[in-house]
Design an enzyme around this catalytic site. Structure first.
Site, PDB file in Angstrom:
ATOM      1  N   LYS A   1       0.842  -1.206   0.000  1.00 62.83           N
ATOM      2  CA  LYS A   1       0.000   0.000   0.000  1.00 62.83           C
ATOM      3  C   LYS A   1       0.873   1.252   0.000  1.00 62.83           C
ATOM      4  CE  LYS A   1      -4.005   1.921   2.542  1.00 62.83           C
ATOM      5  NZ  LYS A   1      -4.804   1.788   3.787  1.00 62.83           N
TER       6      LYS A   1
ATOM      7  N   SER B   1      -9.772   2.218   2.898  1.00 63.34           N
ATOM      8  CA  SER B   1      -8.926   2.947   1.973  1.00 63.34           C
ATOM      9  C   SER B   1      -8.005   2.051   1.146  1.00 63.34           C
ATOM     10  CB  SER B   1      -8.076   3.937   2.748  1.00 63.34           C
ATOM     11  OG  SER B   1      -7.199   3.244   3.633  1.00 63.34           O
TER      12      SER B   1
ATOM     13  N   SER C   1      -9.795  -0.352   7.009  1.00 60.79           N
ATOM     14  CA  SER C   1      -9.273  -0.279   5.641  1.00 60.79           C
ATOM     15  C   SER C   1      -8.587  -1.524   5.106  1.00 60.79           C
ATOM     16  CB  SER C   1      -8.314   0.896   5.510  1.00 60.79           C
ATOM     17  OG  SER C   1      -9.042   2.082   5.489  1.00 60.79           O
TER      18      SER C   1
HETATM   19  N1  GLN Z   1     -12.922   4.206   6.191  1.00 57.47           N
HETATM   20  C1  GLN Z   1     -12.378   4.660   7.433  1.00 57.47           C
HETATM   21  C2  GLN Z   1     -12.029   6.112   7.338  1.00 57.47           C
HETATM   22  O1  GLN Z   1     -12.329   6.696   6.375  1.00 57.47           O
HETATM   23  C3  GLN Z   1     -11.205   3.837   7.802  1.00 57.47           C
HETATM   24  C4  GLN Z   1      -9.987   4.194   7.061  1.00 57.47           C
HETATM   25  C5  GLN Z   1      -8.825   3.347   7.402  1.00 57.47           C
HETATM   26  O2  GLN Z   1      -8.945   2.320   8.070  1.00 57.47           O
HETATM   27  N2  GLN Z   1      -7.653   3.799   6.972  1.00 57.47           N
HETATM   28  O3  GLN Z   1     -11.463   6.680   8.217  1.00 57.47           O
END
Ligand code: GLN
Length: 521
Positions: A80, A155, A179
């Protein structure tokens, strides 16, 4: 000899050990898939073919000398783009870091290299890991390999999509609120968020330090465990790293796959398995529970009353930490620098303003504003302080629940993959995707998502989440592997075999995944 990219990382490792294939061949096959499919999927922001092949050649040489560096030596991986990779661009999906090439490796990346895993490239993500759909990437969205008109989750949608479309056998993700797990659920792959402190965060560009955790993305539970063993364990460079060995996670997965869960108490979290979930997601959840019972587990119901406030608490703690973390992108030290138009001799503040205005996307700005507000004097106690209290209550709910259950379970995400654009203008609808994943981050406990089946009339996958007490990551692997084995017996193979796949020429789902990926050279 041909190399089948559909097999698991463990199977690739086995073939390498038996001398049936080489790392160069396996790496080439994945690079070939990237060439064929990534135009449509856009899982990668940067592909390092040359570097990956050089690392693969080195892996082959170690094998030839009878000295492989690890069980996964020679198995390629995607990373990532929020993890620092020396010599490779690291953008965090943001314009503000466009062109930044870190001078150092994140600890997890250094460990991949030490274990001999060739790095195929960096995967797409929501900007600074803020989002649930990968649509907030400044470089355009990633598409779900099951249906190119749908989101791959976020994400870490790039890592999940790369693994789901056989463009990598393994990937690294990061999970601040879901994410790793939510993209796993909507792409039919496995994603594990380790115990907080179990995997080093050194070199992970922080969104929210007290919540972020690096973890494995894979197609099988065993593969996730094998990768977790490579990246996990104490790191003196991360002050929150737990000084304990990572444990025998792959053994736990293998034991689980034998299918005997007698004596294991599985707690269904009342607050995370009723309202707000798509009917098919709940149906697959219930079937999975029945399979766990067949394997000998005892199912109990547990209530975690504070979980209903988890999302609200998260959206105060996370932006508060993010607003502080993102202050370092000031146009002075690294990344983008934009000079304000028509201003002669602009001040440092004017350059910062112009840079941050152009360099950050809307979601990032929204969270900086939210976090700064929540931390400002006069509001701190009312918002940030309250959220921290809720966080404590969530930790207590977990502690109480783990007295009656060895693991806790819920659906991973409330729905299957939605259409691109569907929730982009509705932040709250987007945030609700993480309803079931956020409590684990707030409490620091580990959680895994494994595919639970096809959950709607469009034939899209859903996920089953297994949570365990801190430092009991092995339980996620044991129960996850038992369920995976039972489900695959029922389906007659992995869920990804049911994906309609995509036609690289039209970008639509008609061609079977076997055709597009089988026996690629
Ligand atoms: N979707 C969640 C957010 O927008 C989690 C994001 C993540 O785990 N990096 O914060």
């Amino acid at each position: 000899m041909t190399c089948n990219t559909r097999v698991s990382a463990a199977e690739i490792a086995g073939a390498l050990a038996r001398g049936e294939t080489s790392s160069v061949e396996v790496t080439r096959a994945h690079l070939h898939n990237i060439e064929r499919h990534d135009g449509a999927v856009h899982a990668y922001l940067h592909v390092d073919a040359e570097g990956a092949l050089a690392q693969a050649a080195a892996a082959d040489e170690r094998r030839a000398n009878g000295a492989p560096a690890s069980a996964l030596d020679g198995v390629p991986i995607a990373v990532k783009d929020v993890l620092a990779t020396s010599g490779l661009p690291t953008t965090c999906g943001s314009k503000i870091l466009q062109g930044w090439v870190p001078p150092y490796d994140a600890t997890v990346v250094a460990r991949l290299k030490r274990a001999g895993l060739p790095i195929l490239g960096k995967t797409n993500m929501d900007e600074f890991a803020m989002g649930s759909s990968t649509e907030h990437s400044a470089y355009g969205p990633t598409r779900n390999p099951w249906d190119l008109d749908r989101i791959p989750g976020g994400s870490g949608g790039g890592s999940a999509a790369a693994v789901a479309s056989f463009q990598a056998p393994l990937a690294l993700g990061t999970d601040t609120g879901g994410s790793i797990r939510q993209p796993g659920a909507v792409t039919g792959t496995v994603g594990m968020k380790p115990t907080y402190g179990g995997v080093s965060r050194y070199g992970l560009v922080a969104m929210a330090n007290s919540l972020d955790q690096v973890g494995p993305v894979s197609r099988t539970v065993l593969d996730a465990a094998l990768l977790h063993e490579v990246i996990g364990g104490h790191d003196p460079l991360d002050s929150t790293s737990i000084d304990q060995p990572v444990g025998k996670l792959a053994d736990a997965a293998r034991r689980g796959a034998e299918g005997d869960l007698s004596g294991v108490r599985v707690g269904v979290i009342t607050e995370l398995s009723g309202e707000g979930y798509q009917a098919g997601v709940l149906a697959r959840f219930q079937e999975s529970l029945d399979l766990l019972v067949e394997a000998g587990a005892e199912v109990v119901e547990v209530s975690c009353p504070s979980f209903v406030h988890a999302l609200a608490a998260y959206y105060l703690v996370m932006p508060a930490e993010a607003s502080s973390n993102l202050a370092k992108f000031d146009a002075m030290r690294y990344g983008l620098r934009v000079l304000p138009e028509g201003v002669e001799n602009p001040s440092a503040e004017e350059v910062m303003r112009a840079t941050r205005d152009a360099g950050f996307g809307d979601e990032v700005k929204r969270r900086i504003i939210l976090g700064t507000y929540a931390l400002s004097s006069g509001y701190y106690d009312a918002f940030y302080g309250q959220a921290q209290k809720v966080r404590t209550l969530i930790g207590r709910d977990f502690a109480a629940a783990f007295e009656t259950a060895d693991v806790l379970v819920s659906p991973t995400a409330p729905t299957t993959a939605f259409k691109l654009g569907e929730k982009l203008d509705d932040p709250i609808a987007m945030y609700l995707n993480d309803l079931a994943t956020i409590p684990a981050n707030l409490a620091g406990v580990p959680g895994i998502s494994i595919p639970s089946g096809l959950a709607d009339e469009d034939g899209l996958p859903a996920g089953f989440q297994v949570l365990a007490p801190a430092l009991a990551d092995d339980r996620c692997y044991r129960v996850g592997a038992a369920l995976e084995a039972a489900l695959e017996r029922k389906w007659g193979g992995p869920l990804l075999d049911k994906a309609p796949g995509l036609d690289p020429s039209t970008g639509s789902g008609q061609v079977k995944l076997d055709q597009r990926n089988g026996d690629a050279r």
